[in-house]
Design a protein around this motif. Structure first.
Motif, PDB file in Angstrom:
ATOM      1  N   LEU A 393       0.837  -1.199   0.000  1.00  0.00           N
ATOM      2  CA  LEU A 393       0.000   0.000   0.000  1.00  0.00           C
ATOM      3  C   LEU A 393       0.872   1.250   0.000  1.00  0.00           C
ATOM      4  O   LEU A 393       2.003   1.234   0.483  1.00  0.00           O
ATOM      5  CB  LEU A 393      -0.901   0.010   1.244  1.00  0.00           C
ATOM      6  N   GLY A 394       0.335   2.313  -0.516  1.00  0.00           N
ATOM      7  CA  GLY A 394       1.035   3.589  -0.475  1.00  0.00           C
ATOM      8  C   GLY A 394       2.358   3.582  -1.197  1.00  0.00           C
ATOM      9  O   GLY A 394       3.322   4.208  -0.752  1.00  0.00           O
ATOM     10  N   GLY A 395       2.442   2.859  -2.308  1.00  0.00           N
ATOM     11  CA  GLY A 395       3.671   2.835  -3.086  1.00  0.00           C
ATOM     12  C   GLY A 395       4.595   1.693  -2.747  1.00  0.00           C
ATOM     13  O   GLY A 395       5.722   1.625  -3.245  1.00  0.00           O
ATOM     14  N   ASN A 396       4.133   0.773  -1.881  1.00  0.00           N
ATOM     15  CA  ASN A 396       4.891  -0.441  -1.561  1.00  0.00           C
ATOM     16  C   ASN A 396       6.208  -0.151  -0.830  1.00  0.00           C
ATOM     17  O   ASN A 396       7.135  -0.948  -0.865  1.00  0.00           O
ATOM     18  CB  ASN A 396       5.180  -1.254  -2.838  1.00  0.00           C
ATOM     19  N   HIS A 397       6.307   1.025  -0.209  1.00  0.00           N
ATOM     20  CA  HIS A 397       7.532   1.354   0.527  1.00  0.00           C
ATOM     21  C   HIS A 397       7.272   1.522   2.018  1.00  0.00           C
ATOM     22  O   HIS A 397       8.147   1.978   2.736  1.00  0.00           O
ATOM     23  CB  HIS A 397       8.154   2.641  -0.024  1.00  0.00           C
ATOM     24  N   GLY A 398       6.096   1.145   2.474  1.00  0.00           N
ATOM     25  CA  GLY A 398       5.775   1.358   3.880  1.00  0.00           C
ATOM     26  C   GLY A 398       5.782   2.841   4.205  1.00  0.00           C
ATOM     27  O   GLY A 398       5.242   3.661   3.456  1.00  0.00           O
ATOM     28  N   LEU A 399       6.429   3.190   5.301  1.00  0.00           N
ATOM     29  CA  LEU A 399       6.540   4.605   5.695  1.00  0.00           C
ATOM     30  C   LEU A 399       7.854   5.225   5.237  1.00  0.00           C
ATOM     31  O   LEU A 399       8.182   6.346   5.603  1.00  0.00           O
ATOM     32  CB  LEU A 399       6.409   4.738   7.217  1.00  0.00           C
ATOM     33  N   GLN A 400       8.585   4.476   4.431  1.00  0.00           N
ATOM     34  CA  GLN A 400       9.828   5.021   3.872  1.00  0.00           C
ATOM     35  C   GLN A 400       9.486   6.194   2.960  1.00  0.00           C
ATOM     36  O   GLN A 400       8.630   6.096   2.075  1.00  0.00           O
ATOM     37  CB  GLN A 400      10.556   3.936   3.089  1.00  0.00           C
ATOM     38  N   GLY A 401      10.155   7.301   3.182  1.00  0.00           N
ATOM     39  CA  GLY A 401       9.845   8.510   2.417  1.00  0.00           C
ATOM     40  C   GLY A 401       8.840   9.399   3.133  1.00  0.00           C
ATOM     41  O   GLY A 401       8.750  10.593   2.844  1.00  0.00           O
ATOM     42  N   VAL A 402       8.081   8.790   4.054  1.00  0.00           N
ATOM     43  CA  VAL A 402       7.174   9.585   4.895  1.00  0.00           C
ATOM     44  C   VAL A 402       7.893   9.910   6.198  1.00  0.00           C
ATOM     45  O   VAL A 402       7.937  11.064   6.634  1.00  0.00           O
ATOM     46  CB  VAL A 402       5.862   8.828   5.172  1.00  0.00           C
ATOM     47  N   LEU A 403       8.465   8.872   6.823  1.00  0.00           N
ATOM     48  CA  LEU A 403       9.363   9.069   7.955  1.00  0.00           C
ATOM     49  C   LEU A 403      10.793   9.125   7.442  1.00  0.00           C
ATOM     50  O   LEU A 403      11.131   8.491   6.432  1.00  0.00           O
ATOM     51  CB  LEU A 403       9.229   7.930   8.968  1.00  0.00           C
ATOM     52  N   ALA A 404      11.638   9.870   8.130  1.00  0.00           N
ATOM     53  CA  ALA A 404      13.054   9.913   7.771  1.00  0.00           C
ATOM     54  C   ALA A 404      13.698   8.562   8.077  1.00  0.00           C
ATOM     55  O   ALA A 404      13.184   7.776   8.887  1.00  0.00           O
ATOM     56  CB  ALA A 404      13.753  11.023   8.551  1.00  0.00           C
ATOM     57  N   ALA A 405      14.832   8.277   7.438  1.00  0.00           N
ATOM     58  CA  ALA A 405      15.515   6.996   7.632  1.00  0.00           C
ATOM     59  C   ALA A 405      15.844   6.761   9.103  1.00  0.00           C
ATOM     60  O   ALA A 405      15.697   5.642   9.618  1.00  0.00           O
ATOM     61  CB  ALA A 405      16.792   6.964   6.790  1.00  0.00           C
ATOM     62  N   GLN A 406      16.284   7.812   9.796  1.00  0.00           N
ATOM     63  CA  GLN A 406      16.618   7.672  11.217  1.00  0.00           C
ATOM     64  C   GLN A 406      15.375   7.355  12.050  1.00  0.00           C
ATOM     65  O   GLN A 406      15.449   6.578  13.012  1.00  0.00           O
ATOM     66  CB  GLN A 406      17.273   8.962  11.713  1.00  0.00           C
ATOM     67  N   GLN A 407      14.248   7.942  11.664  1.00  0.00           N
ATOM     68  CA  GLN A 407      13.002   7.672  12.374  1.00  0.00           C
ATOM     69  C   GLN A 407      12.546   6.238  12.160  1.00  0.00           C
ATOM     70  O   GLN A 407      12.104   5.557  13.106  1.00  0.00           O
ATOM     71  CB  GLN A 407      11.929   8.659  11.917  1.00  0.00           C
ATOM     72  N   LEU A 408      12.661   5.756  10.932  1.00  0.00           N
ATOM     73  CA  LEU A 408      12.317   4.365  10.653  1.00  0.00           C
ATOM     74  C   LEU A 408      13.231   3.411  11.414  1.00  0.00           C
ATOM     75  O   LEU A 408      12.785   2.367  11.914  1.00  0.00           O
ATOM     76  CB  LEU A 408      12.419   4.086   9.146  1.00  0.00           C
ATOM     77  N   GLN A 409      14.497   3.781  11.518  1.00  0.00           N
ATOM     78  CA  GLN A 409      15.442   2.951  12.259  1.00  0.00           C
ATOM     79  C   GLN A 409      15.051   2.887  13.732  1.00  0.00           C
ATOM     80  O   GLN A 409      15.109   1.819  14.365  1.00  0.00           O
ATOM     81  CB  GLN A 409      16.864   3.527  12.123  1.00  0.00           C
TER      82      GLN A 409
END
Length: 427
Positions: A393-409
């Motif tokens: 969903l949402g481009g098949n990238h999860g929240l990548q690009g919505v949250l910063a890489a550090q936030q996803l980490q």
């Protein structure tokens, strides 16, 4: 409240009384402000100060009941004691507490809490000790007011004393009305304390037996209190309270309804009748973001896919933003509220609301450095990220690009830490 007096006549009588304050006894000052409060009126600010000064100047001969009634009156009128006068009144009552009645003590505590004031810890303990020594004469209302005051002041009660007060309340619970029972439970929960299971069941049974006379707030506060104390109700108690609240939902406050649904979810109980009550959705829409988010959280916890309610929540959430930000176009709410919505949509697999989830996540990302995200909230975002990826969903990238890489980490690390903690607990 009693009958009201025409404002002009009241002013005339108060002016006349104020002109004779030198001759007035403490009881006469106390009676005057008590009468105005009981009529549901106020003493003009310009007159309240000289009246209270005159009372304070004769504190030495004032009785505990006169001090208590004076404080009660000022608080009931929604006013404050003039600067510097509250402390002398409290200290004088404490010095005469051995001749005070339970009502004098409970009314004083209630008044201080209602005025939004604090009481020094030593003074509070002294009054509580005195109240506990007079419990045989105390009514359920006086016990309730004492507990409510301590909770409202943000204080806690010593465990042994709490048990004393609760035993006295339970012994007279047949004399208590539903509001007094509810407020007592609310106070214990607000102090982050607990009741013994038999006492809790006795109080809830007493409320349930009279639940048709209970106000909606009394029912929702009772449910909230039990859930907050992490204690359990039996299915019949839950059903009786749900039915009564559903029948009174038109008069219920939006937050009360949301709190009731949240509390039922904590009990693993689906309040189907309440959710289907005709006023429920419109009430929910009129409430605050936290109420809608708590309702969504409850539905997710129960696995109840109510698309009508969740569509309402999603529609409202489109206008939400983090509280304290510079975005004046949105409705301010806290980070946990946004995370609760995102996680609820994911758990219930409401793919039609992906856009709302991405928007709320973007809001969280923008203000991440300036808001405090609890581990639970960060873990919820990881759940959302995984859901988006799993269903492409949402481009098949999860929240990548919505949250910063550090936030996803950070989301990934928090999830791993919680997983390890759960595994270690199960060993």
């Amino acid at each position: 409240m009693g009958q009201q007096m025409p404002a002009g006549l009241l002013q005339q009588l108060l002016d006349a009384f104020a002109s004779k304050l030198e001759q007035a006894a403490p009881q006469e000052v106390s009676n005057s402000v008590w009468a105005v409060a009981t009529m549901g009126q106020q003493v003009p600010a310009g007159l309240l100060q000289p009246l209270m000064l005159a009372f304070a100047n004769k504190l030495r001969i004032a009785k505990p009941q006169e001090i208590s009634n004076t404080l009660w009156a000022v608080a009931t009128m929604g006013q404050q004691m003039p600067a510097g006068l509250l402390q002398p009144l409290m200290l004088t009552l404490a010095s005469k507490v051995h001749i005070a009645k339970p009502q004098d003590i409970s009314n004083t505590l209630w008044a201080v809490a209602t005025m939004g004031q604090q009481m020094p810890a030593g003074l509070l303990q002294q009054l509580l000790d005195a109240f506990a020594s007079k419990l045989e004469q105390a009514t359920p209302q006086e016990v309730k007011d004492t507990l409510w005051a301590v909770a409202t002041m943000g204080q806690r009660m010593p465990e042994g004393m709490l048990q004393q007060l609760m035993l006295a309340f339970a012994n007279k619970v047949h004399l208590a009305n539903p509001q007094e029972i509810s407020n007592t439970l609310w106070a214990v929960a607000t102090m982050r304390q607990k009741l013994r299971t038999p006492q809790l069941q006795q109080l809830v049974d007493a409320l349930v037996s009279n639940v048709q006379q209970a106000a909606p707030q009394a029912i929702s506060n009772t449910l909230w209190a039990v859930a907050t104390m992490r204690q359990q109700l039996n299915p019949m108690q839950l059903l009786r309270m749900e039915q009564a609240l559903a029948s009174k939902s038109e008069e219920a406050a939006p937050q009360g309804l949301a709190n009731a649904v949240w509390a039922c979810a904590k009990q693993r109980y689906l309040p189907q009748q309440l959710l289907l009550a005709p006023p429920f959705n419109s009430k929910l829409a009129a409430g605050q973001p936290q109420g809608l988010a708590n309702t969504a959280w409850a539905l997710a916890q129960l696995g109840h896919r109510d698309e009508q309610i969740m569509s309402l929540v999603a529609e409202q959430a489109q206008h939400w933003d983090i509280s304290g930000t510079s975005n004046d176009s949105g409705v301010a709410c806290n980070a946990q509220t946004l995370c609760n919505i995102c996680r609820s949509v994911a758990v219930l697999d409401l793919q039609q609301h992906v856009g709302v989830v991405l928007r709320l996540a973007a809001s969280l990302s923008r203000y991440w450095p300036s808001v405090t995200l609890a581990p639970e909230a960060v873990h919820q975002l990881h759940q959302v990220h995984t859901w988006l990826q799993d269903f492409q969903l949402g481009g098949n990238h999860g929240l990548q690009g919505v949250l910063a890489a550090q936030q996803l980490q950070e989301c990934q690390e928090t999830w791993m830490a919680q997983l390890k903690e759960q595994q270690s607990e199960s060993v």
